[in-house]
Design a protein around this motif. Structure first.
Motif, PDB file in Angstrom:
ATOM      1  N   LYS A  42      41.107  23.151  27.441  1.00  0.00           N
ATOM      2  CA  LYS A  42      40.504  21.971  27.578  1.00  0.00           C
ATOM      3  C   LYS A  42      41.019  20.853  28.155  1.00  0.00           C
ATOM      4  CE  LYS A  42      36.910  19.600  24.875  1.00  0.00           C
ATOM      5  NZ  LYS A  42      37.472  18.256  24.425  1.00  0.00           N
ATOM      6  N   LEU A  43      42.380  20.780  27.784  1.00  0.00           N
ATOM      7  CA  LEU A  43      43.102  19.372  28.102  1.00  0.00           C
ATOM      8  C   LEU A  43      43.496  19.489  29.873  1.00  0.00           C
ATOM      9  CD1 LEU A  43      44.539  16.772  27.623  1.00  0.00           C
ATOM     10  CD2 LEU A  43      46.562  18.084  26.731  1.00  0.00           C
ATOM     11  N   VAL A  44      43.687  20.730  30.109  1.00  0.00           N
ATOM     12  CA  VAL A  44      44.071  21.184  31.629  1.00  0.00           C
ATOM     13  C   VAL A  44      42.760  20.611  32.434  1.00  0.00           C
ATOM     14  CG1 VAL A  44      44.248  22.767  33.202  1.00  0.00           C
ATOM     15  CG2 VAL A  44      45.904  22.690  31.312  1.00  0.00           C
ATOM     16  N   ALA A  45      41.587  21.099  32.398  1.00  0.00           N
ATOM     17  CA  ALA A  45      40.352  20.939  32.717  1.00  0.00           C
ATOM     18  C   ALA A  45      40.222  19.322  32.564  1.00  0.00           C
ATOM     19  CB  ALA A  45      39.348  21.711  32.326  1.00  0.00           C
ATOM     20  N   GLU A  46      40.008  18.881  31.477  1.00  0.00           N
ATOM     21  CA  GLU A  46      40.031  17.076  31.448  1.00  0.00           C
ATOM     22  C   GLU A  46      40.897  16.458  32.480  1.00  0.00           C
ATOM     23  OE1 GLU A  46      40.437  16.264  27.350  1.00  0.00           O
ATOM     24  OE2 GLU A  46      38.328  17.065  26.968  1.00  0.00           O
ATOM     25  N   GLY A  52      40.908  13.826  39.744  1.00  0.00           N
ATOM     26  CA  GLY A  52      39.993  13.904  40.883  1.00  0.00           C
ATOM     27  C   GLY A  52      40.241  14.455  42.065  1.00  0.00           C
ATOM     28  N   PRO A  53      39.573  14.206  43.227  1.00  0.00           N
ATOM     29  CA  PRO A  53      39.764  14.804  44.460  1.00  0.00           C
ATOM     30  C   PRO A  53      41.532  14.993  44.779  1.00  0.00           C
ATOM     31  CG  PRO A  53      38.153  13.008  44.857  1.00  0.00           C
ATOM     32  CD  PRO A  53      38.920  12.936  43.543  1.00  0.00           C
ATOM     33  N   ARG A  54      42.299  14.162  44.245  1.00  0.00           N
ATOM     34  CA  ARG A  54      43.869  14.459  44.514  1.00  0.00           C
ATOM     35  C   ARG A  54      44.163  15.658  43.893  1.00  0.00           C
ATOM     36  NH1 ARG A  54      47.718  10.644  45.630  1.00  0.00           N
ATOM     37  NH2 ARG A  54      48.508  11.321  43.527  1.00  0.00           N
ATOM     38  N   ALA A  55      43.230  16.249  42.809  1.00  0.00           N
ATOM     39  CA  ALA A  55      43.842  17.327  42.131  1.00  0.00           C
ATOM     40  C   ALA A  55      43.103  18.822  42.656  1.00  0.00           C
ATOM     41  CB  ALA A  55      43.304  17.408  40.924  1.00  0.00           C
ATOM     42  N   THR A  57      44.435  20.903  44.557  1.00  0.00           N
ATOM     43  CA  THR A  57      45.541  21.828  44.451  1.00  0.00           C
ATOM     44  C   THR A  57      45.275  22.631  43.060  1.00  0.00           C
ATOM     45  OG1 THR A  57      47.114  20.366  43.507  1.00  0.00           O
ATOM     46  CG2 THR A  57      47.186  21.046  45.746  1.00  0.00           C
ATOM     47  N   LEU A  58      44.601  22.141  42.324  1.00  0.00           N
ATOM     48  CA  LEU A  58      44.520  22.835  40.992  1.00  0.00           C
ATOM     49  C   LEU A  58      43.088  23.629  40.785  1.00  0.00           C
ATOM     50  CD1 LEU A  58      45.336  19.725  38.656  1.00  0.00           C
ATOM     51  CD2 LEU A  58      46.819  22.021  39.235  1.00  0.00           C
ATOM     52  N   VAL A  59      42.126  23.699  41.851  1.00  0.00           N
ATOM     53  CA  VAL A  59      41.103  24.296  41.768  1.00  0.00           C
ATOM     54  C   VAL A  59      41.133  26.043  41.307  1.00  0.00           C
ATOM     55  CG1 VAL A  59      39.296  25.263  43.276  1.00  0.00           C
ATOM     56  CG2 VAL A  59      39.655  22.949  43.281  1.00  0.00           C
ATOM     57  N   PRO A  60      42.475  26.430  42.255  1.00  0.00           N
ATOM     58  CA  PRO A  60      42.890  27.995  41.506  1.00  0.00           C
ATOM     59  C   PRO A  60      42.944  28.181  40.128  1.00  0.00           C
ATOM     60  CG  PRO A  60      43.812  27.385  43.720  1.00  0.00           C
ATOM     61  CD  PRO A  60      43.468  26.170  43.124  1.00  0.00           C
ATOM     62  N   VAL A  61      43.576  27.272  39.552  1.00  0.00           N
ATOM     63  CA  VAL A  61      43.635  27.229  38.051  1.00  0.00           C
ATOM     64  C   VAL A  61      42.364  27.032  37.268  1.00  0.00           C
ATOM     65  CG1 VAL A  61      44.798  25.734  36.298  1.00  0.00           C
ATOM     66  CG2 VAL A  61      46.051  26.269  38.398  1.00  0.00           C
ATOM     67  N   LEU A  62      41.672  26.250  37.893  1.00  0.00           N
ATOM     68  CA  LEU A  62      40.407  25.617  37.138  1.00  0.00           C
ATOM     69  C   LEU A  62      39.121  26.828  37.384  1.00  0.00           C
ATOM     70  CD1 LEU A  62      39.931  22.164  38.165  1.00  0.00           C
ATOM     71  CD2 LEU A  62      40.681  22.851  35.689  1.00  0.00           C
ATOM     72  N   ILE A  63      39.167  27.468  38.099  1.00  0.00           N
ATOM     73  CA  ILE A  63      37.979  28.610  38.502  1.00  0.00           C
ATOM     74  C   ILE A  63      38.028  29.669  37.265  1.00  0.00           C
ATOM     75  CG2 ILE A  63      37.160  30.475  39.853  1.00  0.00           C
ATOM     76  CD1 ILE A  63      37.964  28.710  42.102  1.00  0.00           C
ATOM     77  N   PRO A  64      39.051  30.212  36.917  1.00  0.00           N
ATOM     78  CA  PRO A  64      39.178  30.909  35.807  1.00  0.00           C
ATOM     79  C   PRO A  64      38.487  30.577  34.311  1.00  0.00           C
ATOM     80  CG  PRO A  64      41.144  31.580  36.899  1.00  0.00           C
ATOM     81  CD  PRO A  64      40.435  30.409  37.493  1.00  0.00           C
ATOM     82  N   ASN A  83      34.265  17.054  39.630  1.00  0.00           N
ATOM     83  CA  ASN A  83      34.844  15.619  40.064  1.00  0.00           C
ATOM     84  C   ASN A  83      35.912  15.785  41.267  1.00  0.00           C
ATOM     85  OD1 ASN A  83      33.585  14.291  37.997  1.00  0.00           O
ATOM     86  ND2 ASN A  83      35.344  14.406  36.629  1.00  0.00           N
ATOM     87  N   ILE A  84      36.556  16.808  41.380  1.00  0.00           N
ATOM     88  CA  ILE A  84      37.339  17.239  42.376  1.00  0.00           C
ATOM     89  C   ILE A  84      36.498  17.192  44.001  1.00  0.00           C
ATOM     90  CG2 ILE A  84      38.907  19.055  43.623  1.00  0.00           C
ATOM     91  CD1 ILE A  84      39.978  19.591  40.505  1.00  0.00           C
ATOM     92  N   GLY A  85      35.376  17.613  43.796  1.00  0.00           N
ATOM     93  CA  GLY A  85      34.704  17.905  44.828  1.00  0.00           C
ATOM     94  C   GLY A  85      34.761  19.098  45.541  1.00  0.00           C
ATOM     95  N   PRO A  86      34.241  19.243  46.932  1.00  0.00           N
ATOM     96  CA  PRO A  86      34.246  20.360  47.981  1.00  0.00           C
ATOM     97  C   PRO A  86      35.646  20.310  48.248  1.00  0.00           C
ATOM     98  CG  PRO A  86      33.035  18.657  48.742  1.00  0.00           C
ATOM     99  CD  PRO A  86      33.363  18.144  47.414  1.00  0.00           C
TER     100      PRO A  86
END
Length: 86
Positions: A42-46, A52-55, A57-64, A83-86
Motif C-alpha cells: 500500500k505504501l508503494v502505491a501511495e 505523479g507522472p514522474r513515477a 517507471t513504476l507502472v510495471p510495479v503497480l500493475i500487479p 495520478n501517473i497518467g497515460p
C-alpha cells in the motif's frame, strides 16, 4: 536501499525516486517492497501516486497490485496509476 526491516530501505527508495525517477536501484527497491506485506504494498502505491507522472517507471510495479487480495492495496494502486497518467 536494502534494509533488513524493509521500511528504511523503502523510505530511502521513495526519496530517491522523487529526486531521480529512473534510478534503477530505487525502482528495484520499490519492486521488492511490492512483493512484501500489504502495508508495504500500500505504501508503494501511495508513494508512486504522490510522485505523479514522474513515477511512470513504476507502472510495471503497480500493475500487479491491481490484483492484490487487500482492497486497500488495489485501490491505492488504481489511484496511483491514475495520478501517473497515460
Amino acid at each position: 536501499l536494502e534494509d533488513r526491516d524493509g521500511l528504511l530501505g523503502l523510505s530511502a527508495s521513495i526519496a530517491l525516486v522523487r529526486i531521480e525517477p529512473t534510478n534503477v536501484a530505487a525502482i528495484k527497491a520499490f519492486a521488492n517492497a511490492a512483493r512484501g506485506n500489504d502495508a508495504d504494498r500500500k505504501l508503494v502505491a501511495e508513494s508512486a501516486g504522490e510522485i505523479g507522472p514522474r513515477a511512470s517507471t513504476l507502472v510495471p510495479v503497480l500493475i500487479p497490485l491491481l490484483r492484490a487480495q487487500d482492497p486497500n492495496v488495489r485501490s491505492q494502486a488504481a489511484l496511483a496509476l491514475g495520478n501517473i497518467g497515460p
